[in-house]
Design a protein around this motif. Structure first.
Motif, PDB file in Angstrom:
ATOM      1  N   LEU A   9      28.710  -7.423  32.638  1.00  0.00           N
ATOM      2  CA  LEU A   9      28.519  -8.555  33.545  1.00  0.00           C
ATOM      3  C   LEU A   9      28.466  -9.880  32.787  1.00  0.00           C
ATOM      4  O   LEU A   9      29.057 -10.875  33.220  1.00  0.00           O
ATOM      5  N   VAL A  10      27.760  -9.911  31.672  1.00  0.00           N
ATOM      6  CA  VAL A  10      27.702 -11.129  30.866  1.00  0.00           C
ATOM      7  C   VAL A  10      29.092 -11.486  30.359  1.00  0.00           C
ATOM      8  O   VAL A  10      29.483 -12.657  30.339  1.00  0.00           O
ATOM      9  N   THR A  11      29.876 -10.477  29.974  1.00  0.00           N
ATOM     10  CA  THR A  11      31.242 -10.716  29.508  1.00  0.00           C
ATOM     11  C   THR A  11      32.098 -11.315  30.615  1.00  0.00           C
ATOM     12  O   THR A  11      32.854 -12.268  30.375  1.00  0.00           O
ATOM     13  N   LEU A  12      31.972 -10.790  31.819  1.00  0.00           N
ATOM     14  CA  LEU A  12      32.753 -11.335  32.941  1.00  0.00           C
ATOM     15  C   LEU A  12      32.339 -12.758  33.273  1.00  0.00           C
ATOM     16  O   LEU A  12      33.193 -13.620  33.553  1.00  0.00           O
ATOM     17  N   PHE A  13      31.042 -13.040  33.241  1.00  0.00           N
ATOM     18  CA  PHE A  13      30.582 -14.411  33.492  1.00  0.00           C
ATOM     19  C   PHE A  13      31.068 -15.366  32.405  1.00  0.00           C
ATOM     20  O   PHE A  13      31.413 -16.517  32.679  1.00  0.00           O
ATOM     21  N   ALA A  14      31.091 -14.909  31.171  1.00  0.00           N
ATOM     22  CA  ALA A  14      31.582 -15.744  30.077  1.00  0.00           C
ATOM     23  C   ALA A  14      33.077 -16.011  30.220  1.00  0.00           C
ATOM     24  O   ALA A  14      33.548 -17.117  29.930  1.00  0.00           O
ATOM     25  N   LEU A  15      33.827 -15.019  30.680  1.00  0.00           N
ATOM     26  CA  LEU A  15      35.258 -15.213  30.913  1.00  0.00           C
ATOM     27  C   LEU A  15      35.482 -16.231  32.027  1.00  0.00           C
ATOM     28  O   LEU A  15      36.335 -17.124  31.907  1.00  0.00           O
ATOM     29  N   TRP A  16      34.707 -16.128  33.081  1.00  0.00           N
ATOM     30  CA  TRP A  16      34.789 -17.086  34.185  1.00  0.00           C
ATOM     31  C   TRP A  16      34.434 -18.496  33.693  1.00  0.00           C
ATOM     32  O   TRP A  16      35.122 -19.467  34.025  1.00  0.00           O
ATOM     33  N   ALA A  17      33.382 -18.608  32.896  1.00  0.00           N
ATOM     34  CA  ALA A  17      32.978 -19.909  32.364  1.00  0.00           C
ATOM     35  C   ALA A  17      34.039 -20.482  31.435  1.00  0.00           C
ATOM     36  O   ALA A  17      34.278 -21.693  31.444  1.00  0.00           O
ATOM     37  N   LEU A  18      34.681 -19.635  30.657  1.00  0.00           N
ATOM     38  CA  LEU A  18      35.726 -20.110  29.742  1.00  0.00           C
ATOM     39  C   LEU A  18      36.862 -20.761  30.521  1.00  0.00           C
ATOM     40  O   LEU A  18      37.285 -21.876  30.200  1.00  0.00           O
ATOM     41  N   PHE A  19      37.349 -20.085  31.550  1.00  0.00           N
ATOM     42  CA  PHE A  19      38.445 -20.652  32.336  1.00  0.00           C
ATOM     43  C   PHE A  19      38.017 -21.902  33.097  1.00  0.00           C
ATOM     44  O   PHE A  19      38.770 -22.873  33.192  1.00  0.00           O
ATOM     45  N   ARG A  20      36.792 -21.890  33.628  1.00  0.00           N
ATOM     46  CA  ARG A  20      36.298 -23.060  34.366  1.00  0.00           C
ATOM     47  C   ARG A  20      36.201 -24.278  33.463  1.00  0.00           C
ATOM     48  O   ARG A  20      36.627 -25.377  33.828  1.00  0.00           O
ATOM     49  N   GLU A  21      35.674 -24.087  32.263  1.00  0.00           N
ATOM     50  CA  GLU A  21      35.501 -25.217  31.351  1.00  0.00           C
ATOM     51  C   GLU A  21      36.823 -25.656  30.735  1.00  0.00           C
ATOM     52  O   GLU A  21      36.988 -26.825  30.391  1.00  0.00           O
ATOM     53  N   LYS A  23      39.547 -25.726  32.441  1.00  0.00           N
ATOM     54  CA  LYS A  23      40.111 -26.542  33.509  1.00  0.00           C
ATOM     55  C   LYS A  23      39.492 -27.940  33.514  1.00  0.00           C
ATOM     56  O   LYS A  23      40.180 -28.923  33.769  1.00  0.00           O
ATOM     57  N   LYS A  24      38.190 -28.018  33.192  1.00  0.00           N
ATOM     58  CA  LYS A  24      37.493 -29.305  33.135  1.00  0.00           C
ATOM     59  C   LYS A  24      37.755 -30.055  31.826  1.00  0.00           C
ATOM     60  O   LYS A  24      37.368 -31.207  31.695  1.00  0.00           O
ATOM     61  N   LYS A  25      38.366 -29.376  30.846  1.00  0.00           N
ATOM     62  CA  LYS A  25      38.644 -29.922  29.514  1.00  0.00           C
ATOM     63  C   LYS A  25      37.358 -30.296  28.765  1.00  0.00           C
ATOM     64  O   LYS A  25      37.290 -31.289  28.064  1.00  0.00           O
ATOM     65  N   ASN A  26      36.349 -29.467  28.908  1.00  0.00           N
ATOM     66  CA  ASN A  26      35.080 -29.636  28.206  1.00  0.00           C
ATOM     67  C   ASN A  26      35.113 -28.718  26.983  1.00  0.00           C
ATOM     68  O   ASN A  26      34.744 -27.548  27.055  1.00  0.00           O
ATOM     69  N   LEU A  27      35.557 -29.255  25.854  1.00  0.00           N
ATOM     70  CA  LEU A  27      35.800 -28.424  24.683  1.00  0.00           C
ATOM     71  C   LEU A  27      34.528 -27.850  24.063  1.00  0.00           C
ATOM     72  O   LEU A  27      34.550 -26.761  23.502  1.00  0.00           O
ATOM     73  N   PHE A  28      33.432 -28.575  24.155  1.00  0.00           N
ATOM     74  CA  PHE A  28      32.174 -28.061  23.617  1.00  0.00           C
ATOM     75  C   PHE A  28      31.749 -26.798  24.372  1.00  0.00           C
ATOM     76  O   PHE A  28      31.375 -25.786  23.766  1.00  0.00           O
ATOM     77  N   ALA A  29      31.831 -26.846  25.701  1.00  0.00           N
ATOM     78  CA  ALA A  29      31.472 -25.682  26.508  1.00  0.00           C
ATOM     79  C   ALA A  29      32.490 -24.564  26.341  1.00  0.00           C
ATOM     80  O   ALA A  29      32.132 -23.381  26.404  1.00  0.00           O
ATOM     81  N   VAL A  30      33.753 -24.919  26.121  1.00  0.00           N
ATOM     82  CA  VAL A  30      34.781 -23.902  25.874  1.00  0.00           C
ATOM     83  C   VAL A  30      34.438 -23.122  24.613  1.00  0.00           C
ATOM     84  O   VAL A  30      34.565 -21.901  24.573  1.00  0.00           O
ATOM     85  N   GLY A  31      33.984 -23.820  23.588  1.00  0.00           N
ATOM     86  CA  GLY A  31      33.607 -23.154  22.348  1.00  0.00           C
ATOM     87  C   GLY A  31      32.467 -22.175  22.543  1.00  0.00           C
ATOM     88  O   GLY A  31      32.512 -21.037  22.062  1.00  0.00           O
ATOM     89  N   PHE A  32      31.423 -22.603  23.249  1.00  0.00           N
ATOM     90  CA  PHE A  32      30.296 -21.715  23.489  1.00  0.00           C
ATOM     91  C   PHE A  32      30.679 -20.549  24.394  1.00  0.00           C
ATOM     92  O   PHE A  32      30.237 -19.416  24.182  1.00  0.00           O
ATOM     93  N   ALA A  33      31.492 -20.811  25.404  1.00  0.00           N
ATOM     94  CA  ALA A  33      31.931 -19.723  26.291  1.00  0.00           C
ATOM     95  C   ALA A  33      32.787 -18.728  25.525  1.00  0.00           C
ATOM     96  O   ALA A  33      32.673 -17.518  25.726  1.00  0.00           O
TER      97      ALA A  33
END
Length: 61
Positions: A9-21, A23-33
């Protein structure tokens, strides 16, 4: 078994967060995701492999 489900579940949420961020072009959050996805994805895969390799679901070693 419950640990593998939680890691999954954590892996799926992280995958969702990666794609969402991305799309927003938030590179800092992309790195953490991405790091979260890599670590928990690895834990998920290795936990499932261990469950199948140990010969039981919670049987212990």
């Amino acid at each position: 078994m419950a640990l593998a489900i939680m890691f999954g579940l954590v892996t799926l949420f992280a995958l969702w967060a990666l794609f969402r961020e991305m799309k927003k072009k938030n590179l800092f959050a992309v790195g953490f995701a991405f790091l979260t996805l890599a670590v928990f994805g690895w834990f998920t895969v290795m936990t499932v492999i261990d469950l199948f390799h140990s010969g039981g679901w919670g049987a212990g070693h």
